[in-house]
Design a protein around this motif. Sequence first.
Motif, PDB file in Angstrom:
ATOM      1  N   ALA A 180     -30.494   5.213  -2.521  1.00 59.45           N
ATOM      2  CA  ALA A 180     -30.177   3.923  -3.131  1.00 59.45           C
ATOM      3  C   ALA A 180     -28.722   3.947  -3.572  1.00 59.45           C
ATOM      4  O   ALA A 180     -28.298   4.833  -4.316  1.00 59.45           O
ATOM      5  N   THR A 181     -27.926   2.990  -3.099  1.00 58.07           N
ATOM      6  CA  THR A 181     -26.505   2.921  -3.430  1.00 58.07           C
ATOM      7  C   THR A 181     -26.186   1.510  -3.938  1.00 58.07           C
ATOM      8  O   THR A 181     -26.987   0.588  -3.779  1.00 58.07           O
TER       9      THR A 181
ATOM     10  N   ARG B  23     -24.429  -0.583  -2.616  1.00 59.97           N
ATOM     11  CA  ARG B  23     -24.416  -1.510  -1.483  1.00 59.97           C
ATOM     12  C   ARG B  23     -25.812  -1.748  -0.906  1.00 59.97           C
ATOM     13  O   ARG B  23     -25.970  -2.528   0.000  1.00 59.97           O
ATOM     14  N   GLY B  24     -26.796  -1.063  -1.440  1.00 61.35           N
ATOM     15  CA  GLY B  24     -28.156  -1.209  -0.942  1.00 61.35           C
ATOM     16  C   GLY B  24     -28.705   0.118  -0.440  1.00 61.35           C
ATOM     17  O   GLY B  24     -28.063   1.169  -0.546  1.00 61.35           O
ATOM     18  N   LEU B  25     -29.908   0.054   0.119  1.00 57.57           N
ATOM     19  CA  LEU B  25     -30.584   1.253   0.610  1.00 57.57           C
ATOM     20  C   LEU B  25     -29.997   1.682   1.946  1.00 57.57           C
ATOM     21  O   LEU B  25     -29.902   0.879   2.877  1.00 57.57           O
ATOM     22  N   ILE B  26     -29.613   2.953   2.044  1.00 55.54           N
ATOM     23  CA  ILE B  26     -29.152   3.503   3.313  1.00 55.54           C
ATOM     24  C   ILE B  26     -29.937   4.786   3.590  1.00 55.54           C
ATOM     25  O   ILE B  26     -30.493   5.387   2.668  1.00 55.54           O
ATOM     26  N   VAL B  27     -29.984   5.178   4.859  1.00 54.43           N
ATOM     27  CA  VAL B  27     -30.740   6.374   5.238  1.00 54.43           C
ATOM     28  C   VAL B  27     -29.868   7.265   6.127  1.00 54.43           C
ATOM     29  O   VAL B  27     -30.027   7.293   7.347  1.00 54.43           O
ATOM     30  N   PRO B  28     -28.928   8.008   5.528  1.00 52.45           N
ATOM     31  CA  PRO B  28     -28.189   8.994   6.316  1.00 52.45           C
ATOM     32  C   PRO B  28     -29.099  10.157   6.671  1.00 52.45           C
ATOM     33  O   PRO B  28     -30.130  10.362   6.022  1.00 52.45           O
ATOM     34  N   ASN B  29     -28.745  10.890   7.699  1.00 47.59           N
ATOM     35  CA  ASN B  29     -29.612  12.002   8.107  1.00 47.59           C
ATOM     36  C   ASN B  29     -28.828  13.287   8.310  1.00 47.59           C
ATOM     37  O   ASN B  29     -27.633  13.271   8.604  1.00 47.59           O
ATOM     38  N   ILE B  30     -29.536  14.393   8.122  1.00 47.15           N
ATOM     39  CA  ILE B  30     -28.977  15.731   8.309  1.00 47.15           C
ATOM     40  C   ILE B  30     -29.233  16.145   9.755  1.00 47.15           C
ATOM     41  O   ILE B  30     -30.390  16.283  10.173  1.00 47.15           O
ATOM     42  N   LYS B  31     -28.178  16.309  10.511  1.00 46.77           N
ATOM     43  CA  LYS B  31     -28.320  16.643  11.924  1.00 46.77           C
ATOM     44  C   LYS B  31     -28.848  18.068  12.093  1.00 46.77           C
ATOM     45  O   LYS B  31     -28.436  18.990  11.377  1.00 46.77           O
TER      46      LYS B  31
ATOM     47  N   LEU C 188     -24.799  14.918   1.432  1.00 41.79           N
ATOM     48  CA  LEU C 188     -25.330  13.621   1.846  1.00 41.79           C
ATOM     49  C   LEU C 188     -25.435  12.669   0.659  1.00 41.79           C
ATOM     50  O   LEU C 188     -25.014  11.508   0.726  1.00 41.79           O
ATOM     51  N   VAL C 189     -25.963  13.173  -0.463  1.00 41.42           N
ATOM     52  CA  VAL C 189     -26.159  12.323  -1.639  1.00 41.42           C
ATOM     53  C   VAL C 189     -24.820  11.899  -2.237  1.00 41.42           C
ATOM     54  O   VAL C 189     -24.610  10.724  -2.571  1.00 41.42           O
ATOM     55  N   SER C 190     -23.891  12.844  -2.390  1.00 44.82           N
ATOM     56  CA  SER C 190     -22.604  12.504  -3.005  1.00 44.82           C
ATOM     57  C   SER C 190     -21.815  11.525  -2.137  1.00 44.82           C
ATOM     58  O   SER C 190     -21.194  10.585  -2.652  1.00 44.82           O
TER      59      SER C 190
ATOM     60  N   ALA D 196     -23.070   9.324  -0.066  1.00 48.44           N
ATOM     61  CA  ALA D 196     -23.738   8.022  -0.136  1.00 48.44           C
ATOM     62  C   ALA D 196     -23.381   7.295  -1.432  1.00 48.44           C
ATOM     63  O   ALA D 196     -23.121   6.088  -1.441  1.00 48.44           O
ATOM     64  N   ARG D 197     -23.363   8.024  -2.543  1.00 54.78           N
ATOM     65  CA  ARG D 197     -23.042   7.394  -3.831  1.00 54.78           C
ATOM     66  C   ARG D 197     -21.612   6.872  -3.871  1.00 54.78           C
ATOM     67  O   ARG D 197     -21.316   5.879  -4.522  1.00 54.78           O
ATOM     68  N   GLU D 198     -20.722   7.568  -3.180  1.00 51.06           N
ATOM     69  CA  GLU D 198     -19.327   7.135  -3.139  1.00 51.06           C
ATOM     70  C   GLU D 198     -19.094   6.026  -2.125  1.00 51.06           C
ATOM     71  O   GLU D 198     -17.989   5.498  -2.025  1.00 51.06           O
ATOM     72  N   GLY D 199     -20.130   5.674  -1.359  1.00 51.40           N
ATOM     73  CA  GLY D 199     -19.998   4.630  -0.356  1.00 51.40           C
ATOM     74  C   GLY D 199     -19.196   5.055   0.858  1.00 51.40           C
ATOM     75  O   GLY D 199     -18.602   4.224   1.538  1.00 51.40           O
ATOM     76  N   ARG D 200     -19.159   6.363   1.144  1.00 46.81           N
ATOM     77  CA  ARG D 200     -18.355   6.872   2.249  1.00 46.81           C
ATOM     78  C   ARG D 200     -19.186   7.362   3.426  1.00 46.81           C
ATOM     79  O   ARG D 200     -18.675   8.047   4.315  1.00 46.81           O
ATOM     80  N   THR D 201     -20.466   7.029   3.453  1.00 45.51           N
ATOM     81  CA  THR D 201     -21.309   7.462   4.565  1.00 45.51           C
ATOM     82  C   THR D 201     -20.872   6.755   5.843  1.00 45.51           C
ATOM     83  O   THR D 201     -20.746   5.530   5.872  1.00 45.51           O
ATOM     84  N   SER D 202     -20.648   7.505   6.896  1.00 43.77           N
ATOM     85  CA  SER D 202     -20.193   6.920   8.156  1.00 43.77           C
ATOM     86  C   SER D 202     -21.379   6.389   8.956  1.00 43.77           C
ATOM     87  O   SER D 202     -22.509   6.842   8.786  1.00 43.77           O
ATOM     88  N   PRO D 203     -21.138   5.425   9.858  1.00 39.67           N
ATOM     89  CA  PRO D 203     -22.232   4.931  10.709  1.00 39.67           C
ATOM     90  C   PRO D 203     -22.890   6.040  11.520  1.00 39.67           C
ATOM     91  O   PRO D 203     -24.098   6.008  11.747  1.00 39.67           O
TER      92      PRO D 203
END
Length: 479
Positions: free
Chosen positions: A348-349, A351-359, A376-378, A380-387
Amino acid sequence: MTASTERFREFRMPDVGEGLTEAEILKWYVAVGDTVSDGQVVCEVETAKAAVELPIPFDGVVHELRFGEGTTVDVGTPIISVDTTPGAGPAEPEAAPAAPEPEAEPQGRQAVLVGYGAAPSSTKRRARKAPAESAPKAAYAAAVQAELNGHAAPAPAPVAPAAPAPAVVGPAGAGAERPLAKPPVRKLAKDLGIDLGAVTPTGPGGVVTRDDVHAAAQAVAEPAAPAVRPVQAVPAGAAASAGETRAGETRIPVKGVRKATAQAMVASAFTAPHVTEFITVDVTRTMKLVQKLKADPDMAGLRVNPLLIVAKALLVAIRRNPDVNAAWDEENQEIVRKDYVNLGIAAATPRGLIVPNIKDAQAKTLPELSKALADLVSTAREGRTSPADMSGGTVTITNVGVFGVDTGTPILNPGESAILAVGAIKLQPWVHKGEVKPRHVTTLALSFDHRLVDGELGSKVLADTAAVLEQPKRLLTWG
């Protein structure tokens, strides 16, 4: 190709990943008159998946920012114009506002982010107005040169687009002249809903400047916040029709990550036949293991929590039941089983719910998995998760227990086979070795796509996950 086209180059909104069609400009890092270099980040945009910084692929001086912050722009649309030869003198008045012809980038230098690839654009260019013939050319050229030399004030973020600015009219009667203003200033006035004809110019030769427009806007009213629609109260007792707002209501536009999440959840819920199974398990031994790992030198500096053990338990269950790690190919009517596990973690961020994944999570040791979860969590919280970090997931975990919730019926992330919901871990009376004792207990819920996971397979995955959490030593015997 004209000399003007060669001089002014446009940077177009790139496809920043996975076939996205639009992005919202969150923040400009440059202003008109600033010098930019190849690879320099000029703005931050939010796609349907994440916030991404955009680097520009050439050198020059910023001539025009085509859109303000908060504007959603189609992929392929020019967003910034750069003067690549600023020392060549002032641009011709007629050439400055004209849209250059589409120009092919050199091989390997297309305006895209590294790793995302270019998307062909079918976006139609918006027609742009040329300066009025009656405007003195010397004054207009001087204004454009001042813009190129950085004398004009940087363009602040305009508020949400208001109604288009009224047509400029002079005193009653024909023959009124059009106010003098550069194209970026005209656009700013349009965005703010300001009539240029009512603005007192202070620039050379009677040219309206950005400061003049902002002064006029402040004189009218304070800018409204772009994210919330103004409340237009409906009288008490009256029925509100679609789009109208009652007193005490606020309307928030659905866009970006929230819009994409809503669309994905609807598509998933009504495409994949969901089945959800539940199991309540004694995790007292897992909680003891967490405490021991926190004191283990091999885990020094790493974050150790129950979610880490849950993730490892699910990976062990997938290893024992590999058919669950699959995807449904509707077009070819095939089940695609995958030998890798890209483990998604719902986050939960703002900007809304996102689901990044660990390759390739299945190949990671416990310390490696702990570090990957923390990163992954940090991020996402910073809003820097890439597509890219949110693409290609196979199975997901959602930890609803952090909100004090016992369990839920999670909806599958589109394209994935299963999602595990982890409830709150609480001390509860539990029968242990024939006696009722207080034990740490939680409830797990596994939703799966019944097209490719039948009840037996889904039950085995859930039961194996619970068994590892109940007896963590199985991480050694089963892993």
